[in-house]
Design an enzyme around this catalytic site. Structure first.
Site, PDB file in Angstrom:
ATOM      1  N   ALA A 172      59.633 103.843  68.718  1.00  0.00           N
ATOM      2  CA  ALA A 172      58.898 104.129  69.863  1.00  0.00           C
ATOM      3  C   ALA A 172      59.711 103.123  71.176  1.00  0.00           C
ATOM      4  CB  ALA A 172      57.682 103.853  69.693  1.00  0.00           C
ATOM      5  N   THR A 224      61.157 105.175  74.487  1.00  0.00           N
ATOM      6  CA  THR A 224      60.519 105.703  75.243  1.00  0.00           C
ATOM      7  C   THR A 224      59.229 105.246  75.672  1.00  0.00           C
ATOM      8  OG1 THR A 224      62.427 107.398  74.770  1.00  0.00           O
ATOM      9  CG2 THR A 224      61.576 107.592  76.828  1.00  0.00           C
ATOM     10  N   GLU A 257      72.195 107.113  64.679  1.00  0.00           N
ATOM     11  CA  GLU A 257      71.037 108.199  65.000  1.00  0.00           C
ATOM     12  C   GLU A 257      72.479 108.879  66.233  1.00  0.00           C
ATOM     13  OE1 GLU A 257      68.374 105.915  67.761  1.00  0.00           O
ATOM     14  OE2 GLU A 257      67.795 108.327  68.459  1.00  0.00           O
ATOM     15  N   ARG A 258      73.530 108.605  66.865  1.00  0.00           N
ATOM     16  CA  ARG A 258      73.932 109.618  67.354  1.00  0.00           C
ATOM     17  C   ARG A 258      74.869 110.044  66.917  1.00  0.00           C
ATOM     18  NH1 ARG A 258      74.313 104.953  72.635  1.00  0.00           N
ATOM     19  NH2 ARG A 258      72.069 105.930  73.083  1.00  0.00           N
TER      20      ARG A 258
HETATM   21  C1  LIG Z   1      62.127 116.108  71.884  1.00  0.00           C
HETATM   22  C2  LIG Z   1      62.052 114.395  71.961  1.00  0.00           C
HETATM   23  C3  LIG Z   1      61.841 113.696  70.717  1.00  0.00           C
HETATM   24  C4  LIG Z   1      62.281 112.307  71.102  1.00  0.00           C
HETATM   25  N1  LIG Z   1      62.378 111.435  70.256  1.00  0.00           N
HETATM   26  C5  LIG Z   1      62.063 110.344  71.004  1.00  0.00           C
HETATM   27  C6  LIG Z   1      61.834 109.438  69.565  1.00  0.00           C
HETATM   28  O1  LIG Z   1      61.005 109.303  68.721  1.00  0.00           O
HETATM   29  N2  LIG Z   1      61.450 108.118  69.706  1.00  0.00           N
HETATM   30  C7  LIG Z   1      61.971 107.780  71.409  1.00  0.00           C
HETATM   31  O2  LIG Z   1      61.992 106.120  71.714  1.00  0.00           O
HETATM   32  N3  LIG Z   1      62.548 108.304  72.175  1.00  0.00           N
HETATM   33  C8  LIG Z   1      62.615 109.652  71.907  1.00  0.00           C
HETATM   34  N4  LIG Z   1      62.404 110.711  73.035  1.00  0.00           N
HETATM   35  C9  LIG Z   1      62.601 110.084  74.609  1.00  0.00           C
HETATM   36  C10 LIG Z   1      64.998 110.380  74.552  1.00  0.00           C
HETATM   37  O3  LIG Z   1      65.867 109.913  73.703  1.00  0.00           O
HETATM   38  C11 LIG Z   1      65.048 109.435  75.936  1.00  0.00           C
HETATM   39  O4  LIG Z   1      63.970 111.195  76.664  1.00  0.00           O
HETATM   40  C12 LIG Z   1      66.280 110.644  76.549  1.00  0.00           C
HETATM   41  O5  LIG Z   1      67.036 108.980  76.306  1.00  0.00           O
HETATM   42  C13 LIG Z   1      66.189 110.226  78.354  1.00  0.00           C
HETATM   43  O6  LIG Z   1      65.310 109.570  78.715  1.00  0.00           O
HETATM   44  P1  LIG Z   1      64.451 109.790  80.487  1.00  0.00           P
HETATM   45  O7  LIG Z   1      64.024 111.403  79.392  1.00  0.00           O
HETATM   46  O8  LIG Z   1      63.424 109.171  80.334  1.00  0.00           O
HETATM   47  O9  LIG Z   1      65.334 110.851  81.667  1.00  0.00           O
HETATM   48  P2  LIG Z   1      65.798 110.493  82.541  1.00  0.00           P
HETATM   49  O10 LIG Z   1      66.841 108.179  81.778  1.00  0.00           O
HETATM   50  O11 LIG Z   1      64.911 109.417  83.125  1.00  0.00           O
HETATM   51  O12 LIG Z   1      66.972 110.722  82.938  1.00  0.00           O
HETATM   52  C14 LIG Z   1      67.175 111.729  84.146  1.00  0.00           C
HETATM   53  C15 LIG Z   1      68.653 112.453  83.994  1.00  0.00           C
HETATM   54  O13 LIG Z   1      68.625 110.742  84.618  1.00  0.00           O
HETATM   55  C16 LIG Z   1      70.011 111.086  84.280  1.00  0.00           C
HETATM   56  N5  LIG Z   1      70.478 109.949  84.275  1.00  0.00           N
HETATM   57  C17 LIG Z   1      70.371 108.372  83.301  1.00  0.00           C
HETATM   58  N6  LIG Z   1      70.827 107.868  83.887  1.00  0.00           N
HETATM   59  C18 LIG Z   1      71.998 108.041  84.248  1.00  0.00           C
HETATM   60  C19 LIG Z   1      73.495 107.102  84.268  1.00  0.00           C
HETATM   61  N7  LIG Z   1      73.215 106.241  84.354  1.00  0.00           N
HETATM   62  N8  LIG Z   1      73.779 107.474  85.114  1.00  0.00           N
HETATM   63  C20 LIG Z   1      74.599 109.212  85.531  1.00  0.00           C
HETATM   64  N9  LIG Z   1      72.636 109.852  85.290  1.00  0.00           N
HETATM   65  C21 LIG Z   1      71.928 109.198  84.467  1.00  0.00           C
HETATM   66  C22 LIG Z   1      69.939 111.823  82.749  1.00  0.00           C
HETATM   67  O14 LIG Z   1      70.993 112.068  82.142  1.00  0.00           O
HETATM   68  C23 LIG Z   1      68.911 112.928  83.091  1.00  0.00           C
HETATM   69  O15 LIG Z   1      70.243 113.729  83.462  1.00  0.00           O
HETATM   70  C24 LIG Z   1      62.849 112.104  72.626  1.00  0.00           C
HETATM   71  C25 LIG Z   1      63.105 112.736  73.900  1.00  0.00           C
HETATM   72  C26 LIG Z   1      62.803 114.378  73.455  1.00  0.00           C
HETATM   73  C27 LIG Z   1      62.712 115.314  74.596  1.00  0.00           C
END
Ligand SMILES: Cc1cc2nc3c(=O)[nH]c(=O)nc-3n(C[C@H](O)[C@H](O)[C@H](O)COP(=O)(O)OP(=O)(O)OC[C@H]3O[C@@H](n4cnc5c(N)ncnc54)[C@H](O)[C@@H]3O)c2cc1C
Length: 397
Positions: free
Chosen positions: A137, A139, A260-261
């Protein structure tokens, strides 16, 4: 293993990553999926998660212990090649193993890297058997890409016996079923020069008082994996459950995010490869204007172009796999592999769905599920935009 003409294509690039042990494992997994997953997959899909009991079966099968030392009940190997076979076989069958992917791909590297001997003895045997499922966890509702911006806090108690955890997390895969969650929380304010300083990792027991699971989130795809919101109100986390050293969490995340990636890159490539298989079968069986869809030159060209893209993605995914196994996968190479393979998969799966016509939009066809499942690959584990930032930085830009 049953011969299938869709699997009989001469490879454009000779593959060297798998040996006979991996192929024997492939046979076992293929038979397991046929017997234990395919017959019940529609039920899991409708329920929105795989049942908890299924994870015990995976434990019995040995898939959780491949990279765990023998003294803790594992097979004592140190390779991601068996995981790679799992990605290929689940995609080929148009299924997935619920939220269990995070157990091995996300959580295990932290336990292996950070847990001391006492923690390993406590955690790993139950990890291997599936008795304790793990999740990760990072996010939070207010921050995803910007990991250092997290607000969840863990404060050491005055008597120094435990931390008090407060905050919330979202989008946590496996969050409904997890017995232990690696929670990232702030133990110190960000450093003046380095805002990444001050985050620590804890192996939190999900039965602790004050720990609660919020909504099981309703997702576009990956319907069989349980993705949840988590909340922590004054959760007492014993100091024995701190992983590694205090305040160094961000650097630990940095060390493990490449694996992970790689997993997301390889999984996306495997989905794209499977999409071609599904489309190839469909276009030979479906008749339009008195001829199979495969007869049209457009169909041949579209599938040929998809195959060329998947060949390239396979080479990238395999190379990243070898680099990961050798301990040489850099952050930039992992980002590059994730960006490339997930973007290829996006294009290929879309084209393969198009060749199914309206049936491709129906959830009873695996291509529809693949389309929805694949979409998140360009978002989680770091978005495509974040991958581009990492690659650009490595280029000195
Ligand atoms: C199905 C699913 C499973 C997941 N599982 C996990 C899990 O097990 N554990 C966990 O911790 N997280 C998990 N996540 C979270 C996931 O890693 C995040 O959703 C992801 O990192 C993006 O963060 P955010 O959703 O807050 O988007 P945001 O960070 O709010 O991004 C919104 C937009 O802004 C853009 N953006 C952000 N920063 C920049 C930048 N520097 N330059 C240009 N554009 C940018 C992004 O690319 C995106 O288009 C999961 C997500 C999903 C949908």
């Amino acid at each position: 293993m049953a011969a299938d003409r869709r699997d009989r294509r001469e490879p454009a690039v000779r593959r060297t990553v798998f040996n006979e042990d991996h192929e024997a494992f492939r046979e076992t997994i293929r038979a397991f999926i046929e017997a234990e997953v395919v017959p019940v997959y529609d039920e899991w899909f409708a329920a929105g998660q795989a049942p908890r009991d299924f994870y015990y079966k995976l434990g019995e099968l040995g898939v959780f212990g491949i990279n765990v030392p023998e003294e803790f009940g594992g097979a004592g190997l140190d390779t991601h090649k068996f995981e790679a076979v799992l990605y290929e076989e689940t995609s080929r069958a148009g299924v997935n193993f619920g939220g269990s992917g995070v157990h091995v791909l996300l959580a295990l590297p932290y336990i292996k890297m950070l847990a001391d001997d006492e923690q390993k003895k406590r955690f790993l045997p139950k990890f291997v058997s599936g008795e304790e499922m793990w999740a990760l966890a990072m996010t939070e509702p207010g921050t995803g890409s910007d990991v250092a911006g997290m607000k969840t806090t863990a404060k050491l108690s005055e008597d120094g016996t435990h931390y008090v955890l407060n905050g919330s997390k979202t989008f946590i895969t496996g969050g409904v079923h997890a017995d232990r969650v690696i929670v990232c929380a702030r133990t110190s304010a960000p450093g003046e020069q380095d805002r990444r300083f001050g985050i620590s990792l804890f192996a939190v027991d999900t039965k602790s008082e004050g720990y609660s699971i919020g909504r099981k989130l309703d997702k576009l795809g990956l319907r069989t994996s349980d993705t949840a919101e988590l909340a922590f109100v004054d959760v007492k986390v014993p100091v024995e459950d701190l992983l590694g050293e205090e305040n160094k969490g961000f650097y630990y995340l940095g060390a493990n995010l490449p694996s992970e990636r790689w997993g997301i890159a390889f999984g996306a490539y495997a989905q794209a490869k499977a999409a071609i298989r599904f489309a190839q079968q469909y276009v030979t069986e479906r008749t339009v204007f008195g001829k199979p869809v495969a007869h049209f030159q457009n169909t041949k060209f579209e599938l040929a172009a998809c195959q060329a893209e998947v060949d390239a993605a396979e080479a990238v995914a395999d190379r990243a796999l070898e680099a990961l196994d050798a301990g040489e996968l850099t952050a930039a190479e992992a980002a590059s592999a994730k960006l490339f393979c997930t973007e290829v998969a996006h294009r290929v799966i879309d084209k393969c769905l198009q060749l199914h016509g309206g049936y491709g939009y129906m959830n009873e066809y695996p291509i529809a599920r693949l389309y929805a499942d694949n979409r998140v690959n360009r978002i989680y584990g770091g978005t495509s935009e974040v991958m581009k930032s990492i690659i650009a930085k490595s280029m000195g830009l």
